[in-house]
Scaffold this active site. Sequence first.
Site, PDB file in Angstrom:
ATOM      1  N   TRP A 106       0.825  -1.219   0.000  1.00  0.00           N
ATOM      2  CA  TRP A 106       0.000   0.000   0.000  1.00  0.00           C
ATOM      3  C   TRP A 106       0.856   1.264   0.000  1.00  0.00           C
ATOM      4  O   TRP A 106       0.483   2.267  -0.609  1.00  0.00           O
ATOM      5  CB  TRP A 106      -0.978   0.006   1.168  1.00  0.00           C
ATOM      6  N   ASP A 175      -1.907   6.380   6.618  1.00  0.00           N
ATOM      7  CA  ASP A 175      -2.944   5.507   6.076  1.00  0.00           C
ATOM      8  C   ASP A 175      -3.304   4.499   7.168  1.00  0.00           C
ATOM      9  O   ASP A 175      -2.530   3.602   7.478  1.00  0.00           O
ATOM     10  CB  ASP A 175      -2.397   4.791   4.825  1.00  0.00           C
ATOM     11  N   LYS A 199     -12.585  -1.894   5.776  1.00  0.00           N
ATOM     12  CA  LYS A 199     -11.854  -2.826   6.627  1.00  0.00           C
ATOM     13  C   LYS A 199     -12.462  -2.837   8.030  1.00  0.00           C
ATOM     14  O   LYS A 199     -12.859  -3.860   8.534  1.00  0.00           O
ATOM     15  CB  LYS A 199     -10.372  -2.451   6.703  1.00  0.00           C
TER      16      LYS A 199
HETATM   17  C1  LIG Z   1      -7.284  -1.920   1.580  1.00  0.00           C
HETATM   18  C2  LIG Z   1      -6.245  -0.896   1.790  1.00  0.00           C
HETATM   19  C3  LIG Z   1      -6.064   0.171   0.889  1.00  0.00           C
HETATM   20  C4  LIG Z   1      -6.858   0.315  -0.391  1.00  0.00           C
HETATM   21  O1  LIG Z   1      -8.159   0.656  -0.133  1.00  0.00           O
HETATM   22  P1  LIG Z   1      -9.193   1.013  -1.318  1.00  0.00           P
HETATM   23  O2  LIG Z   1     -10.356   1.520  -0.559  1.00  0.00           O
HETATM   24  O3  LIG Z   1      -9.465  -0.276  -2.044  1.00  0.00           O
HETATM   25  O4  LIG Z   1      -8.595   2.025  -2.186  1.00  0.00           O
HETATM   26  C5  LIG Z   1      -5.097   1.101   1.194  1.00  0.00           C
HETATM   27  N1  LIG Z   1      -4.355   1.012   2.303  1.00  0.00           N
HETATM   28  C6  LIG Z   1      -4.490   0.005   3.184  1.00  0.00           C
HETATM   29  C7  LIG Z   1      -3.633  -0.052   4.408  1.00  0.00           C
HETATM   30  C8  LIG Z   1      -5.441  -0.996   2.954  1.00  0.00           C
HETATM   31  O5  LIG Z   1      -5.586  -2.005   3.829  1.00  0.00           O
END
Ligand SMILES: *Cc1c(COP(=O)(O)O)cnc(C)c1O
Length: 363
Positions: A106, A175, A199
Site C-alpha cells: 500500500w 494511512d 476494513k
Molecule cells: C485496503 C487498503 C487500501 C486500499 O483501499 P481502497 O479503498 O481499495 O482504495 C489502502 N491502504 C491500506 C492499508 C489498505 O488495507
Amino acid sequence: MSTSTASVLNFSAGPAILPPPVLEQARADILDLDGTGIGVMEHSHRGAAFTKVIEEAKDNCRRLGDIPDDFEIPFLQGGATSMFALIPMNLLAAGQRADYIHTGAWTKKAIEDARILGDVHLAWDGTDGGFRSLPADDELDLPGGARYTYYCSNNTIYGTMWSTPPRSDGWLICDMSSEMFSRPIDWTRHDLVYAGAQKNLGPAGVTLVIIRRELLEQSRRDLPAMFRFDQHADKGSCLNTPPTFGIHVMGLVFKWILEQGGLEAMHQRNLDKAALIYDAIDASGFYRGHADTDCRSTMNITFTCPNAELDAKFLETATARGMMNLKGHRSVGGLRASTYNAFPAEGCRQLAELMGEFASANG
Ligand SMILES: *Cc1c(COP(=O)(O)O)cnc(C)c1O
C-alpha cells in the site's frame, strides 16, 4: 435472523465483518429512516433527515476518536487509493519534498502516485526484508525540510503494525485503512489520518479523512473542486452527493464502538483476541508467523504451515468448520486471519483451537 455471523466466521481482510447490531439497524433504516417513511438511501443529501445523519456521524466520530477542535472530518469517496494521489496533489507544491516510509504494497502505491506529482524521498525501504519488520526511529533517513512524512500504521497484507508513530519531519500523514479506531490515536503527532471504510468502519464507498485545519489552509487551490480537501471540508462533505448509505452505516459503527466502551476498551479487546491466535502460533512449533514478533498486527494475523500443501489442507479444514476467508494475500501466501473490531473473541478462540488440533494431527 441476522447475518452470516450465526453460522460462519468471516476472517476476510476487506470488505470485512461488520457488527451484527449495526447491520440490523441498517436493515431497518433502508426501509424507513427515523420514522420518516423514506429509506436512508432515498433521502436527499441536503434534506433534514440526512443532514442529521451526517452531523451525528461526524459528532460521534469526534467523540469516539477524541479528535481535537482544530481537525476537520470530511467524508470522501474513491477509497484509500484516491488518497494516494489527493495527498500530494493538495499538499505538495513545486519544489517541495515528501518523505515516505515504505512498508509494503500500500505504501508502494502511495509512493508511485506521489512521484508523479512531486519530489519523493524514501526514508526507509522494507522491500529486502519481505516487509516482515518496521524501522526503529534511528533507522529512518529524514534529511530535513520535508513538507510531510507518510506512513501506513497497519500493513494489511504482511500483518505488521506500528505500536507508536514514527519520528517524522513536517506534517505526519498516516494511512490507517485497516486499523482505524482499533485503538486510540495520538493527535499530538498526526496531522492527517485517513481510512477506506471497508476494513474496520463500514461498507466500501466512503473514505474517512481527519485533517488538521492548518493543512486545509495551506493546501493547493489550483485543483478542480472535487479533488480539493478544503472544498470538501468547507461544504460539510456535501460538495457533491456524498455516499449517503456508507456514511450512515459508518456513523452506526462509531456509535457501536462508543457503546462497547470506546477506543481504549476496543484496543484491549483487540489485543486479547490477537493474543489467542499468536499464542497458538508460538506454542505450536508448527506455524510460522510472517511478521517479526515486535511489530505484530492486532488486525491482520499472518502465518504459514510448514509447507504450501499443509496451508491448503488447513484452509480446507477451516472452511469445512465455517471459518471463511483465511487465505493469505497472494504476494505473501500462507494464511491470514483478519480480526477487526467487529470480529468476535469467540471466533479467535475457535481458530486457535483448530490450529492446535491441526498441528497435532499434521506435525
Ligand atoms: C485496503 C487498503 C487500501 C486500499 O483501499 P481502497 O479503498 O481499495 O482504495 C489502502 N491502504 C491500506 C492499508 C489498505 O488495507
